[in-house]
Every structure is written in C-alpha cells, then in structure tokens.
Write a protein that holds these residues in place. Sequence first.
Motif, PDB file in Angstrom:
ATOM      1  N   ALA A   1     -11.067  10.526  29.997  1.00  0.00           N
ATOM      2  CA  ALA A   1     -11.811  11.482  29.215  1.00  0.00           C
ATOM      3  C   ALA A   1     -13.289  10.211  28.778  1.00  0.00           C
ATOM      4  O   ALA A   1     -14.420  10.641  28.657  1.00  0.00           O
ATOM      5  CB  ALA A   1     -11.338  11.751  27.875  1.00  0.00           C
ATOM      6  N   ALA A   2     -12.992   8.915  28.375  1.00  0.00           N
ATOM      7  CA  ALA A   2     -13.876   8.102  27.704  1.00  0.00           C
ATOM      8  C   ALA A   2     -15.056   7.904  28.969  1.00  0.00           C
ATOM      9  O   ALA A   2     -16.210   7.923  28.654  1.00  0.00           O
ATOM     10  CB  ALA A   2     -13.210   6.801  27.260  1.00  0.00           C
ATOM     11  N   LYS A   3     -14.364   7.658  30.200  1.00  0.00           N
ATOM     12  CA  LYS A   3     -15.304   7.242  31.138  1.00  0.00           C
ATOM     13  C   LYS A   3     -16.274   8.735  31.469  1.00  0.00           C
ATOM     14  O   LYS A   3     -17.542   8.572  31.679  1.00  0.00           O
ATOM     15  CB  LYS A   3     -14.693   6.943  32.486  1.00  0.00           C
ATOM     16  CG  LYS A   3     -13.892   5.703  32.718  1.00  0.00           C
ATOM     17  CD  LYS A   3     -13.090   5.616  33.944  1.00  0.00           C
ATOM     18  CE  LYS A   3     -12.488   4.308  33.836  1.00  0.00           C
ATOM     19  NZ  LYS A   3     -11.341   4.358  34.946  1.00  0.00           N
ATOM     20  N   LYS A   4     -16.058   9.905  31.290  1.00  0.00           N
ATOM     21  CA  LYS A   4     -16.613  11.003  31.514  1.00  0.00           C
ATOM     22  C   LYS A   4     -17.419  11.108  30.366  1.00  0.00           C
ATOM     23  O   LYS A   4     -18.904  11.310  30.671  1.00  0.00           O
ATOM     24  CB  LYS A   4     -15.871  12.125  31.575  1.00  0.00           C
ATOM     25  CG  LYS A   4     -16.686  13.614  31.839  1.00  0.00           C
ATOM     26  CD  LYS A   4     -15.667  14.484  32.129  1.00  0.00           C
ATOM     27  CE  LYS A   4     -16.257  15.872  32.521  1.00  0.00           C
ATOM     28  NZ  LYS A   4     -15.499  16.985  32.643  1.00  0.00           N
ATOM     29  N   ILE A   5     -17.193  10.870  29.193  1.00  0.00           N
ATOM     30  CA  ILE A   5     -18.172  10.952  27.861  1.00  0.00           C
ATOM     31  C   ILE A   5     -19.124   9.809  27.795  1.00  0.00           C
ATOM     32  O   ILE A   5     -20.373  10.052  27.456  1.00  0.00           O
ATOM     33  CB  ILE A   5     -17.390  11.033  26.585  1.00  0.00           C
ATOM     34  CG1 ILE A   5     -16.500  12.352  26.453  1.00  0.00           C
ATOM     35  CG2 ILE A   5     -18.192  10.688  25.429  1.00  0.00           C
ATOM     36  CD1 ILE A   5     -15.409  12.385  25.435  1.00  0.00           C
ATOM     37  N   ALA A   6     -18.973   8.718  28.285  1.00  0.00           N
ATOM     38  CA  ALA A   6     -19.786   7.491  28.331  1.00  0.00           C
ATOM     39  C   ALA A   6     -20.953   7.870  29.401  1.00  0.00           C
ATOM     40  O   ALA A   6     -22.001   7.348  29.122  1.00  0.00           O
ATOM     41  CB  ALA A   6     -18.869   6.203  28.756  1.00  0.00           C
ATOM     42  N   GLY A   7     -20.640   8.860  30.354  1.00  0.00           N
ATOM     43  CA  GLY A   7     -22.008   9.016  31.215  1.00  0.00           C
ATOM     44  C   GLY A   7     -22.963   9.952  30.551  1.00  0.00           C
ATOM     45  O   GLY A   7     -24.130  10.249  31.194  1.00  0.00           O
ATOM     46  N   PHE A   8     -22.633  10.663  29.466  1.00  0.00           N
ATOM     47  CA  PHE A   8     -23.453  11.529  29.051  1.00  0.00           C
ATOM     48  C   PHE A   8     -24.794  10.862  28.166  1.00  0.00           C
ATOM     49  O   PHE A   8     -24.774   9.629  27.639  1.00  0.00           O
ATOM     50  CB  PHE A   8     -22.898  12.291  28.120  1.00  0.00           C
ATOM     51  CG  PHE A   8     -22.044  13.393  28.559  1.00  0.00           C
ATOM     52  CD1 PHE A   8     -22.362  14.267  29.535  1.00  0.00           C
ATOM     53  CD2 PHE A   8     -20.794  13.501  28.137  1.00  0.00           C
ATOM     54  CE1 PHE A   8     -21.739  15.069  30.016  1.00  0.00           C
ATOM     55  CE2 PHE A   8     -19.898  14.048  28.938  1.00  0.00           C
ATOM     56  CZ  PHE A   8     -20.217  15.215  29.737  1.00  0.00           C
ATOM     57  N   SER A   9     -25.947  11.158  28.267  1.00  0.00           N
ATOM     58  CA  SER A   9     -27.268  10.657  28.187  1.00  0.00           C
ATOM     59  C   SER A   9     -28.014  11.277  27.068  1.00  0.00           C
ATOM     60  O   SER A   9     -29.294  11.097  26.968  1.00  0.00           O
ATOM     61  CB  SER A   9     -27.946  10.177  29.366  1.00  0.00           C
ATOM     62  OG  SER A   9     -28.479  11.162  30.218  1.00  0.00           O
ATOM     63  N   ASP A  10     -27.843  12.230  26.402  1.00  0.00           N
ATOM     64  CA  ASP A  10     -28.689  13.022  25.427  1.00  0.00           C
ATOM     65  C   ASP A  10     -29.024  11.685  24.463  1.00  0.00           C
ATOM     66  O   ASP A  10     -28.170  10.802  24.213  1.00  0.00           O
ATOM     67  CB  ASP A  10     -27.778  14.165  24.678  1.00  0.00           C
ATOM     68  CG  ASP A  10     -27.205  15.127  25.620  1.00  0.00           C
ATOM     69  OD1 ASP A  10     -28.294  15.877  25.833  1.00  0.00           O
ATOM     70  OD2 ASP A  10     -26.138  15.021  26.314  1.00  0.00           O
ATOM     71  N   GLU A  11     -29.974  12.155  23.605  1.00  0.00           N
ATOM     72  CA  GLU A  11     -30.449  11.333  22.572  1.00  0.00           C
ATOM     73  C   GLU A  11     -29.284  10.864  21.611  1.00  0.00           C
ATOM     74  O   GLU A  11     -29.134   9.708  21.242  1.00  0.00           O
ATOM     75  CB  GLU A  11     -31.581  11.938  21.621  1.00  0.00           C
ATOM     76  CG  GLU A  11     -32.318  10.967  20.796  1.00  0.00           C
ATOM     77  CD  GLU A  11     -33.593  11.903  20.011  1.00  0.00           C
ATOM     78  OE1 GLU A  11     -33.891  11.061  19.294  1.00  0.00           O
ATOM     79  OE2 GLU A  11     -34.156  12.743  20.835  1.00  0.00           O
ATOM     80  N   LEU A  12     -28.558  11.933  21.257  1.00  0.00           N
ATOM     81  CA  LEU A  12     -27.198  11.733  20.330  1.00  0.00           C
ATOM     82  C   LEU A  12     -26.197  12.376  21.262  1.00  0.00           C
ATOM     83  O   LEU A  12     -26.333  13.562  21.455  1.00  0.00           O
ATOM     84  CB  LEU A  12     -27.568  12.533  18.912  1.00  0.00           C
ATOM     85  CG  LEU A  12     -26.329  12.365  18.271  1.00  0.00           C
ATOM     86  CD1 LEU A  12     -25.818  11.001  17.803  1.00  0.00           C
ATOM     87  CD2 LEU A  12     -26.660  13.209  17.045  1.00  0.00           C
TER      88      LEU A  12
END
Length: 195
Positions: free
Chosen positions: A77-88
Amino acid sequence: MLYLVESKKVVIVGIPGAGKTTLVSKIVEILKNKNKSVSVHSFGTVMFEEAKKLGIENRDELRKIAVDEQKQLQALAAKKIAGFSDELVIIDTHAFISTKEGFYPGLPYPVLELLKPANFIAVSARPEEIYNRRMKDSTRSRDIISIDKIKKELAVQDAMLSSCVVLTGSPMKSVLNTEGKVEEAALEVINAIGL
C-alpha cells in the motif's frame, strides 16, 4: 516561468469515531474551492485491495490477520500511495491497529520511509463524542468499546504518532474535531500544512 509544485504527503490519523473521514472530506472541499490539486487515499482501502488477492473478503478482517501479513500489505500500500503526485496527497489511516498480538503500528518505519510524509495530523474528539459516533455507525463492523478503552486508544494514538514524528522529523498537529465544528477543524489543518 512555470514552476512545478512538489507533491506534499500528509498523514491524517484518528481512531474510529474521531470524525477523520468527515474532516478529510471538508478539507478536500475547501482546497478544491481554492483550485488545489488534492487526492485522498485510505491506507486501509489500498491494503484491502491487495488483501482481496489473498482471499480476504471484508475490510474489517484486515485487523484480524497475522502481523507478518499486515506488514506485507502495508508495504504494498505504501509503495502505491508514494507514487501519487497531486499537489497534496492526503493519507487517511490509523496510527495503530488492534491485533490479537496487541497494538501494531499503522505506520511502522519501513512504511514511513516509503511515504516520506511532510506532516502528521492527529484527529481526536472528546471520548464521549467518539463513543456516541461509534454507536451510531452502522456502516462498519466496529468492536463494542467503553469510554475508558477509547481514552486508552487516544493515548496509544498519541504515542504512536509521536514516534513517527521523531523518526521522520516532520511536524505533528493535533486537531480536536468537536461536534458541529468540522469547518473550524479543517481550516486548522489547512493552516498547519501551509496551504
């Protein structure tokens, strides 16, 4: 000149009934009205997506699986979430999971290394409010709990999150989510994270 905005990861924790989900929704609403790029990712939901592949059929079963399996799901889960790049990027999670082995950290060090959170927000409410909210929540399979146990959970949350802050060097803000004052709490969070 065009400046690229770096993605900011903010971890928001709260025990069940603290009003975390409601607060996060209000934060998103306010920021989107300010034209900010924001996404919310429930750590438990992302873990559950991975757990389904292992045959787990109900999200509330996650806290009942062995700690070793939870560690594996947390890393995925952490690897997947770390890949998101929205401003926040808001990471909606819990500071701990009650397991048969005891309290297990929701954000162990390997997860923190992957997420690299800029801020931590601890959402709480008066124990009586939390108790009443839990009793009214028919959407989840919640354990029946006393006000004394809720006080213990709030103390464990503070201890777990304090450890995260020390390990990452990122600031922590505690926000009281009082009934009927969710907008005030949301603005307090937005101010704390600098948006």
